[in-house]
Scaffold this motif. Structure first.
Motif, PDB file in Angstrom:
ATOM      1  N   LEU A 127       0.823  -1.207   0.000  1.00 19.11           N
ATOM      2  CA  LEU A 127       0.000   0.000   0.000  1.00 19.11           C
ATOM      3  C   LEU A 127       0.863   1.266   0.000  1.00 19.11           C
ATOM      4  O   LEU A 127       0.509   2.263  -0.643  1.00 19.11           O
ATOM      5  CB  LEU A 127      -0.943   0.002   1.205  1.00 19.11           C
ATOM      6  CG  LEU A 127      -2.104  -1.004   1.127  1.00 19.11           C
ATOM      7  CD1 LEU A 127      -2.826  -1.101   2.464  1.00 19.11           C
ATOM      8  CD2 LEU A 127      -3.077  -0.628   0.010  1.00 19.11           C
ATOM      9  N   ARG A 128       1.980   1.244   0.710  1.00 19.09           N
ATOM     10  CA  ARG A 128       2.873   2.398   0.671  1.00 19.09           C
ATOM     11  C   ARG A 128       3.445   2.591  -0.728  1.00 19.09           C
ATOM     12  O   ARG A 128       3.591   3.722  -1.202  1.00 19.09           O
ATOM     13  CB  ARG A 128       3.991   2.235   1.699  1.00 19.09           C
ATOM     14  CG  ARG A 128       3.543   2.431   3.143  1.00 19.09           C
ATOM     15  CD  ARG A 128       4.734   2.591   4.066  1.00 19.09           C
ATOM     16  NE  ARG A 128       5.484   1.360   4.203  1.00 19.09           N
ATOM     17  CZ  ARG A 128       5.289   0.457   5.174  1.00 19.09           C
ATOM     18  NH1 ARG A 128       4.343   0.667   6.089  1.00 19.09           N
ATOM     19  NH2 ARG A 128       6.024  -0.628   5.237  1.00 19.09           N
ATOM     20  N   CYS A 129       3.776   1.491  -1.381  1.00 13.34           N
ATOM     21  CA  CYS A 129       4.283   1.586  -2.754  1.00 13.34           C
ATOM     22  C   CYS A 129       3.192   2.073  -3.706  1.00 13.34           C
ATOM     23  O   CYS A 129       3.469   2.850  -4.620  1.00 13.34           O
ATOM     24  CB  CYS A 129       4.825   0.236  -3.209  1.00 13.34           C
ATOM     25  SG  CYS A 129       6.354  -0.247  -2.410  1.00 13.34           S
ATOM     26  N   PHE A 130       1.977   1.597  -3.491  1.00 17.98           N
ATOM     27  CA  PHE A 130       0.861   2.056  -4.323  1.00 17.98           C
ATOM     28  C   PHE A 130       0.672   3.560  -4.173  1.00 17.98           C
ATOM     29  O   PHE A 130       0.564   4.292  -5.165  1.00 17.98           O
ATOM     30  CB  PHE A 130      -0.422   1.324  -3.935  1.00 17.98           C
ATOM     31  CG  PHE A 130      -1.624   1.762  -4.722  1.00 17.98           C
ATOM     32  CD1 PHE A 130      -1.968   1.107  -5.890  1.00 17.98           C
ATOM     33  CD2 PHE A 130      -2.400   2.844  -4.308  1.00 17.98           C
ATOM     34  CE1 PHE A 130      -3.070   1.511  -6.632  1.00 17.98           C
ATOM     35  CE2 PHE A 130      -3.492   3.261  -5.041  1.00 17.98           C
ATOM     36  CZ  PHE A 130      -3.833   2.597  -6.214  1.00 17.98           C
ATOM     37  N   GLU A 131       0.645   4.028  -2.952  1.00 20.08           N
ATOM     38  CA  GLU A 131       0.430   5.454  -2.702  1.00 20.08           C
ATOM     39  C   GLU A 131       1.589   6.290  -3.241  1.00 20.08           C
ATOM     40  O   GLU A 131       1.391   7.414  -3.718  1.00 20.08           O
ATOM     41  CB  GLU A 131       0.259   5.702  -1.199  1.00 20.08           C
ATOM     42  CG  GLU A 131      -0.051   7.132  -0.816  1.00 20.08           C
ATOM     43  CD  GLU A 131      -1.388   7.622  -1.357  1.00 20.08           C
ATOM     44  OE1 GLU A 131      -1.593   8.839  -1.400  1.00 20.08           O
ATOM     45  OE2 GLU A 131      -2.231   6.776  -1.735  1.00 20.08           O
ATOM     46  N   GLY A 132       2.772   5.716  -3.209  1.00 19.67           N
ATOM     47  CA  GLY A 132       3.943   6.433  -3.717  1.00 19.67           C
ATOM     48  C   GLY A 132       4.122   6.346  -5.220  1.00 19.67           C
ATOM     49  O   GLY A 132       5.103   6.867  -5.755  1.00 19.67           O
ATOM     50  N   GLY A 133       3.212   5.672  -5.905  1.00 18.20           N
ATOM     51  CA  GLY A 133       3.307   5.554  -7.359  1.00 18.20           C
ATOM     52  C   GLY A 133       4.462   4.702  -7.826  1.00 18.20           C
ATOM     53  O   GLY A 133       4.936   4.854  -8.956  1.00 18.20           O
ATOM     54  N   GLN A 134       4.899   3.761  -6.990  1.00 17.50           N
ATOM     55  CA  GLN A 134       6.068   2.949  -7.322  1.00 17.50           C
ATOM     56  C   GLN A 134       5.724   1.650  -8.026  1.00 17.50           C
ATOM     57  O   GLN A 134       6.613   0.957  -8.501  1.00 17.50           O
ATOM     58  CB  GLN A 134       6.855   2.643  -6.039  1.00 17.50           C
ATOM     59  CG  GLN A 134       7.420   3.878  -5.368  1.00 17.50           C
ATOM     60  CD  GLN A 134       7.941   3.579  -3.973  1.00 17.50           C
ATOM     61  OE1 GLN A 134       7.205   3.111  -3.105  1.00 17.50           O
ATOM     62  NE2 GLN A 134       9.209   3.833  -3.759  1.00 17.50           N
ATOM     63  N   LEU A 135       4.451   1.303  -8.073  1.00 20.64           N
ATOM     64  CA  LEU A 135       4.078   0.039  -8.709  1.00 20.64           C
ATOM     65  C   LEU A 135       4.002   0.203 -10.216  1.00 20.64           C
ATOM     66  O   LEU A 135       3.446   1.174 -10.728  1.00 20.64           O
ATOM     67  CB  LEU A 135       2.728  -0.443  -8.172  1.00 20.64           C
ATOM     68  CG  LEU A 135       2.674  -0.682  -6.666  1.00 20.64           C
ATOM     69  CD1 LEU A 135       1.282  -1.118  -6.245  1.00 20.64           C
ATOM     70  CD2 LEU A 135       3.690  -1.739  -6.254  1.00 20.64           C
ATOM     71  N   GLY A 136       4.560  -0.761 -10.915  1.00 22.73           N
ATOM     72  CA  GLY A 136       4.545  -0.718 -12.368  1.00 22.73           C
ATOM     73  C   GLY A 136       5.667   0.084 -12.974  1.00 22.73           C
ATOM     74  O   GLY A 136       5.880   0.054 -14.181  1.00 22.73           O
ATOM     75  N   MET A 137       6.433   0.789 -12.151  1.00 23.02           N
ATOM     76  CA  MET A 137       7.521   1.599 -12.674  1.00 23.02           C
ATOM     77  C   MET A 137       8.779   0.778 -12.904  1.00 23.02           C
ATOM     78  O   MET A 137       9.630   1.129 -13.708  1.00 23.02           O
ATOM     79  CB  MET A 137       7.841   2.749 -11.702  1.00 23.02           C
ATOM     80  CG  MET A 137       6.649   3.652 -11.425  1.00 23.02           C
ATOM     81  SD  MET A 137       6.004   4.422 -12.915  1.00 23.02           S
ATOM     82  CE  MET A 137       7.391   5.499 -13.321  1.00 23.02           C
ATOM     83  N   ALA A 138       8.900  -0.292 -12.154  1.00 17.63           N
ATOM     84  CA  ALA A 138      10.069  -1.161 -12.302  1.00 17.63           C
ATOM     85  C   ALA A 138       9.604  -2.604 -12.189  1.00 17.63           C
ATOM     86  O   ALA A 138       8.460  -2.907 -12.487  1.00 17.63           O
ATOM     87  CB  ALA A 138      11.108  -0.823 -11.237  1.00 17.63           C
ATOM     88  N   ASP A 139      10.474  -3.488 -11.736  1.00 15.76           N
ATOM     89  CA  ASP A 139      10.048  -4.871 -11.585  1.00 15.76           C
ATOM     90  C   ASP A 139       9.560  -5.115 -10.164  1.00 15.76           C
ATOM     91  O   ASP A 139       9.541  -4.230  -9.317  1.00 15.76           O
ATOM     92  CB  ASP A 139      11.198  -5.830 -11.948  1.00 15.76           C
ATOM     93  CG  ASP A 139      12.428  -5.595 -11.074  1.00 15.76           C
ATOM     94  OD1 ASP A 139      13.498  -6.039 -11.472  1.00 15.76           O
ATOM     95  OD2 ASP A 139      12.308  -4.965  -9.997  1.00 15.76           O
ATOM     96  N   ARG A 140       9.160  -6.338  -9.897  1.00 14.28           N
ATOM     97  CA  ARG A 140       8.585  -6.647  -8.604  1.00 14.28           C
ATOM     98  C   ARG A 140       9.594  -6.478  -7.466  1.00 14.28           C
ATOM     99  O   ARG A 140       9.245  -6.169  -6.350  1.00 14.28           O
ATOM    100  CB  ARG A 140       8.058  -8.092  -8.605  1.00 14.28           C
ATOM    101  CG  ARG A 140       6.742  -8.237  -9.319  1.00 14.28           C
ATOM    102  CD  ARG A 140       6.305  -9.669  -9.386  1.00 14.28           C
ATOM    103  NE  ARG A 140       7.135 -10.428 -10.298  1.00 14.28           N
ATOM    104  CZ  ARG A 140       6.972 -11.738 -10.538  1.00 14.28           C
ATOM    105  NH1 ARG A 140       6.041 -12.394  -9.912  1.00 14.28           N
ATOM    106  NH2 ARG A 140       7.749 -12.370 -11.386  1.00 14.28           N
ATOM    107  N   GLN A 141      10.870  -6.648  -7.755  1.00 10.66           N
ATOM    108  CA  GLN A 141      11.866  -6.513  -6.709  1.00 10.66           C
ATOM    109  C   GLN A 141      11.924  -5.099  -6.179  1.00 10.66           C
ATOM    110  O   GLN A 141      12.232  -4.855  -5.028  1.00 10.66           O
ATOM    111  CB  GLN A 141      13.244  -6.935  -7.239  1.00 10.66           C
ATOM    112  CG  GLN A 141      13.323  -8.430  -7.520  1.00 10.66           C
ATOM    113  CD  GLN A 141      14.695  -8.845  -8.009  1.00 10.66           C
ATOM    114  OE1 GLN A 141      15.512  -7.979  -8.310  1.00 10.66           O
ATOM    115  NE2 GLN A 141      14.928 -10.118  -8.075  1.00 10.66           N
TER     116      GLN A 141
END
Length: 332
Positions: free
Chosen positions: A312-326
């Protein structure tokens, strides 16, 4: 200002009043995204061992508004459930029984609070309901699913027939363990008084032996058989593909000792590896070691909650989909 916990009601498509609890954070997250905790089944908006209360508390602390509510015919909500067998109710949930209730909840949140973006979350039946609802409604921008089922239940479905090798091996080890235990005499009494599941015993003990015998036989050239029909939910893979192909992230958490994890690996992951690889940036998974289906021990629940919070923190920070799952795993 402290967070608020409010009882709410709204109506579904059929006019039934649905009852729920709205959790509003003291400091809302910047994206304005709300989380719907969808009922897992007959445990309703509280979930087993009050799991949804702990989830709501954790998510609200991150700034998310959370709505958990009872589907029609369950809990405090109006309506009736007409299925005679629980397995048939589960089967109906797995093909979308409560999609319209989920959409009604979003409609109410939008009209009452102006919310237009939702993450759907929940355990088991709640997770599959959220996935199927995402096909119908683009306001769903992410799925955070716990122990999501990829199979269909029903009173007419022979569950034993479609068990994976991992399930059969675990069942076999369980039977052998009982025979070696000090209380083995109880198992023998059940066996001799026709109280045991003889079909299950036969499959778990005999199938591995037959498999070894087949491997020992000379190989002959035969046409490759088509994939046998099984109890896999035909709506699951298309719905999953639809979500990740439209750049809506999916994060799934499984319990290591849950049969649904074994079924997910065997009946979905193995059959859809190219699709999963192609959309790896939008999909992640975590397995809580030794946990059971409902994460009943505190350490299991805490591991699950921490993984949810990271995502959820990554989602809110817009970090999902920008790189790979790692990249998601290293954040937070």
């Amino acid at each position: 200002m402290t967070s608020e916990v409010l009882p709410v009601t709204f109506r579904n498509k059929s006019g039934h009043r649905l009852f729920g609890i709205l959790h509003r954070p003291a400091h809302p997250c910047a994206s304005g995204t709300a989380i719907l905790l969808l009922s897992p089944g007959v445990k309703m908006r509280v979930a087993p061992h009050r799991l949804y209360l702990d989830m709501a508390e954790r998510f609200v602390a991150l700034g998310y508004t959370v709505l958990r509510f009872d589907f029609y015919g369950l809990g405090d909500s109006e309506g009736d459930v007409h299925e005679e067998y629980l397995a048939d109710l589960y089967g109906a949930v797995q093909v979308g029984r409560y999609i319209h209730d989920t959409i009604a909840a979003m409609d109410w949140m939008q009209s009452t609070h102006g919310t237009t973006k939702f993450i759907v979350s929940g355990l088991c039946g709640g997770a599959i309901t959220g996935l199927l609802a995402a096909v119908k409604d683009p306001r769903i921008v992410g799925l955070l699913g716990l122990a999501i089922p990829v199979i269909l239940d029903g009173s007419r479905i022979d569950f034993n027939k479609y068990m994976t090798d991992a399930q059969l091996n675990a069942t076999r080890d369980g039977y052998l363990g009982k025979l070696a235990s000090p209380g083995a005499w109880r198992s023998w009494i059940r066996f001799l008084t026709f109280q045991s599941d003889y079909k299950m015993i036969a499959r778990s003990l005999v199938k591995p032996v037959l498999a070894k015998l087949r491997r020992a036989e000379p190989m002959t050239a035969v046409p490759a058989p088509s994939e046998p029909a099984d109890n896999t939910n035909p709506y699951f893979a298309p719905a999953f593909r639809h979500m990740v192909s439209t750049a809506r992230p999916v994060y799934l958490i499984f319990a290591e000792m849950d049969r649904l994890f074994w079924e997910f690996e065997k009946k979905f992951v193995e059959r859809n590896r190219p699709m999963l690889d192609a959309h790896a940036a939008w999909y992640g998974m975590h397995v809580t070691k030794d946990a059971n289906h409902i994460f009943s021990f505190r350490e299991w629940e805490e591991d699950m909650l921490e993984q949810c919070s990271r995502w959820l923190r990554c989602f809110e920070g817009g970090q999902l989909g920008m790189a790979d799952r790692q990249g998601m795993e290293k954040a937070g």
